[in-house]
Enzyme design. Structure first.
Site, short mmCIF file in Angstrom:
data_model
loop_
_atom_site.label_atom_id
_atom_site.label_comp_id
_atom_site.label_asym_id
_atom_site.label_seq_id
_atom_site.Cartn_x
_atom_site.Cartn_y
_atom_site.Cartn_z
N ASN A 49 40.48 33.24 49.56
CA ASN A 49 40.81 34.03 48.37
C ASN A 49 42.21 33.71 47.85
O ASN A 49 42.82 34.52 47.16
CB ASN A 49 40.72 35.52 48.71
CG ASN A 49 39.34 35.89 49.20
OD1 ASN A 49 38.34 35.57 48.56
ND2 ASN A 49 39.26 36.54 50.35
N HIS A 142 33.90 47.86 49.30
CA HIS A 142 34.33 47.16 50.52
C HIS A 142 34.17 48.03 51.77
O HIS A 142 34.33 49.25 51.73
CB HIS A 142 35.81 46.79 50.35
CG HIS A 142 36.32 45.81 51.34
ND1 HIS A 142 37.05 46.18 52.44
CD2 HIS A 142 36.21 44.46 51.39
CE1 HIS A 142 37.39 45.10 53.12
NE2 HIS A 142 36.88 44.04 52.51
N GLU A 185 35.49 49.17 42.68
CA GLU A 185 36.36 48.00 42.63
C GLU A 185 36.35 47.47 41.20
O GLU A 185 35.35 47.62 40.50
CB GLU A 185 35.84 46.91 43.59
CG GLU A 185 35.86 47.37 45.03
CD GLU A 185 35.27 46.37 46.01
OE1 GLU A 185 35.11 45.19 45.66
OE2 GLU A 185 34.97 46.79 47.14
N SER A 189 33.74 41.83 45.46
CA SER A 189 34.13 40.67 46.25
C SER A 189 33.00 39.70 46.53
O SER A 189 33.24 38.52 46.74
CB SER A 189 34.76 41.12 47.56
OG SER A 189 33.95 42.07 48.21
N ASP A 214 39.79 49.68 43.48
CA ASP A 214 40.34 48.63 44.33
C ASP A 214 40.40 47.33 43.51
O ASP A 214 39.38 46.81 43.06
CB ASP A 214 39.43 48.48 45.56
CG ASP A 214 39.96 47.48 46.59
OD1 ASP A 214 40.75 46.59 46.21
OD2 ASP A 214 39.55 47.58 47.76
N HIS A 217 40.58 41.77 44.12
CA HIS A 217 40.21 40.45 43.59
C HIS A 217 40.63 40.25 42.13
O HIS A 217 40.30 39.23 41.54
CB HIS A 217 38.71 40.22 43.74
CG HIS A 217 38.30 40.22 45.17
ND1 HIS A 217 38.49 39.14 46.00
CD2 HIS A 217 37.77 41.20 45.95
CE1 HIS A 217 38.08 39.44 47.21
NE2 HIS A 217 37.64 40.69 47.21
N LYS A 243 45.46 38.12 48.85
CA LYS A 243 44.56 37.21 48.12
C LYS A 243 45.37 36.39 47.12
O LYS A 243 46.09 35.50 47.52
CB LYS A 243 43.42 38.02 47.56
CG LYS A 243 42.54 38.46 48.75
CD LYS A 243 41.54 39.50 48.54
CE LYS A 243 40.85 39.74 49.88
NZ LYS A 243 40.15 40.98 49.96
C1 LIG Z 1 39.96 41.83 51.12
C2 LIG Z 1 39.68 43.20 50.63
C3 LIG Z 1 40.32 44.32 51.18
C4 LIG Z 1 41.18 44.19 52.41
O1 LIG Z 1 42.42 43.70 52.11
P1 LIG Z 1 43.31 43.03 53.25
O2 LIG Z 1 44.68 43.12 52.70
O3 LIG Z 1 42.82 41.64 53.42
O4 LIG Z 1 43.14 43.86 54.49
C5 LIG Z 1 40.12 45.54 50.59
N1 LIG Z 1 39.30 45.68 49.52
C6 LIG Z 1 38.64 44.64 49.00
C7 LIG Z 1 37.76 44.86 47.84
C8 LIG Z 1 38.80 43.38 49.54
O5 LIG Z 1 38.13 42.35 49.03
#
Ligand SMILES: *Cc1c(COP(=O)(O)O)cnc(C)c1O
Length: 393
Positions: A49, A142, A185, A189, A214, A217, A243
């Site tokens: 990512n 997630h 989100e 993802s 969230d 991405h 990411k």
């Molecule tokens: C990767 C991800 C997380 C976790 O984040 P990290 O900082 O890698 O622990 C949380 N929410 C989503 C949607 C993700 O893709």
């Protein structure tokens, strides 16, 4: 201590029997966007990512060193114990500004932030309304957000992915005086599609629900200057530094009272050592670079467009993807693994995603386009995927 290994080995065997046993492969860095396997094969990374290639940017490594030299390589304790340095306060301010919110709080990972937000909100609901919170979620959120619901002892009510009519129905059915919370989100993802933020915002206002989005991405890659997609249309925004921002750690951006509540009630903030200055230095550098990366964002989007077109031309299904994440939907686990292996033999890492990460029958290659990919590399990948899928018969 002895005597438990047999039980664990049996557990691993069971996973193996279900075709679900996984392990981490060993990789060596081979330059930006490349990975070298133990056997020497060099693969183009279409799986991580690291959307903008910042993971290996020299300015991030330099700033990490600078901050560590000034503040130490560890933070020593939770910020409730050792407080906030001016540098960290400034960084939090920058993150809040990036998201157009009043305030922000930093966490050591996005997983940790998500796992602690729902319990913190649930506690507020019990304390101030005497009723449990009501949590309504897009079913594709997630795993860490689901973990937060479980930790809060709440069973989330799930609406069909991006189905705003279903969300409306669930909101209308949500009786009781507890805090209503919507979790979703901005970019999903595993599907690379976007939430309908205008409708979410509208429904949340209408039904007096607390909207959490969230932006793991979207942050850095999408929106003007890489600000993400929310643009002030949520009560709370989560993002990760791991990411597009090329480092690690995460943030929550919200109003000042919400952030102060989390500072008191979010277990992952209260009971965890604050993120290391090493990591935060790198984040600070990434934030410096973001505004001027418009060309990198445009290029990434154009690669994703080209890849989707190639897949559709080959008769393959890319779902509703409209971002740098492009799933190639294949279906069964065995076929998907076979395709991933063939694609890897052609020199590309595009990992197969299987249950429990995605629902059974929707296995896919998850292809991720990065700013440092070339159109030639993407054409090569597209040809390899189309070839491997034809090989399935
Ligand atoms: C990767 C991800 C997380 C976790 O984040 P990290 O900082 O890698 O622990 C949380 N929410 C989503 C949607 C993700 O893709």
């Amino acid at each position: 201590m002895m005597g438990f290994d047999d039980l664990f080995l049996k557990g691993l065997d069971t996973l193996g029997g279900q075709g679900r046993l996984r392990s981490c492969r060993s990789w060596h860095g081979a330059g930006p966007g490349l990975l070298r396997a133990d056997d020497g094969a060099v693969l183009v990374d279409f799986s991580s990512n690291d959307y903008l290639g910042l993971r290996t940017h020299p300015l991030l490594a330099q700033r990490a060193q600078d901050w560590a030299r000034e503040e130490g390589s560890g933070s020593g304790a939770s910020r409730l114990v050792t407080g906030t340095s001016p540098q960290v306060a400034r960084l939090e301010r920058r993150v809040a500004d990036l998201k157009g919110m009043q305030a922000a709080r930093l966490f050591s990972s996005g997983w940790q932030a998500n796992a602690s937000i729902v319990p913190a909100l649930a506690r507020l609901s019990m304390q101030e309304t005497g009723a449990p919170a009501i949590v309504i979620v897009d079913r594709l959120i997630h795993a860490s957000l689901y973990h937060g619901c479980a930790a809060a002892g709440l069973r989330p009510r799930r609406f069909r992915h991006n189905d705003m009519d279903h969300l409306r129905t669930l909101l209308e059915q949500a009786k009781g005086s507890g805090l209503r919370i919507i979790l979703t989100e901005s970019v999903f993802s595993m599907d690379g599609d976007r939430a309908d933020l205008a409708s979410l915002h509208d429904l949340a206002r209408r039904h007096h629900a607390f909207l959490c989005v969230d932006e793991a991405h979207a942050t850095g890659v999408l929106g003007e200057s890489g600000k993400g997609l929310v643009a002030g249309r949520a009560d709370l925004v989560i993002g990760t530094f791991s990411k597009a921002l090329g480092s690690m750690g995460a943030f929550v951006a919200a109003s000042d009272p919400v952030c102060r509540w989390l500072e008191n009630a979010a277990s992952g903030f209260v009971f965890s050592t604050a993120p290391s200055p090493l990591v935060l230095g790198a984040v600070d550098a990434a934030l410096d670079l973001l505004p001027a990366m418009e060309e990198a964002r445009r290029h990434t989007a154009s690669l994703a467009d080209a890849f989707r077109k190639d897949m559709l031309r080959a008769g393959l299904d890319v779902g509703p993807s409209s971002t740098q994440i492009v799933p190639v939907l294949i279906g069964g686990e065995a076929e998907t693994l076979a395709v991933a292996r063939r694609v890897e033999q052609a020199g590309f890492l595009a990992v197969a995603i299987r249950p429990p990460t995605v629902p059974p029958g929707s296995c896919r290659l998850r292809v991720v386009l990065h700013a440092h990919h070339t159109h030639a590399q993407v054409n090569g990948l597209a040809a390899a995927v189309a070839d491997a899928c034809r090989g399935l018969g």
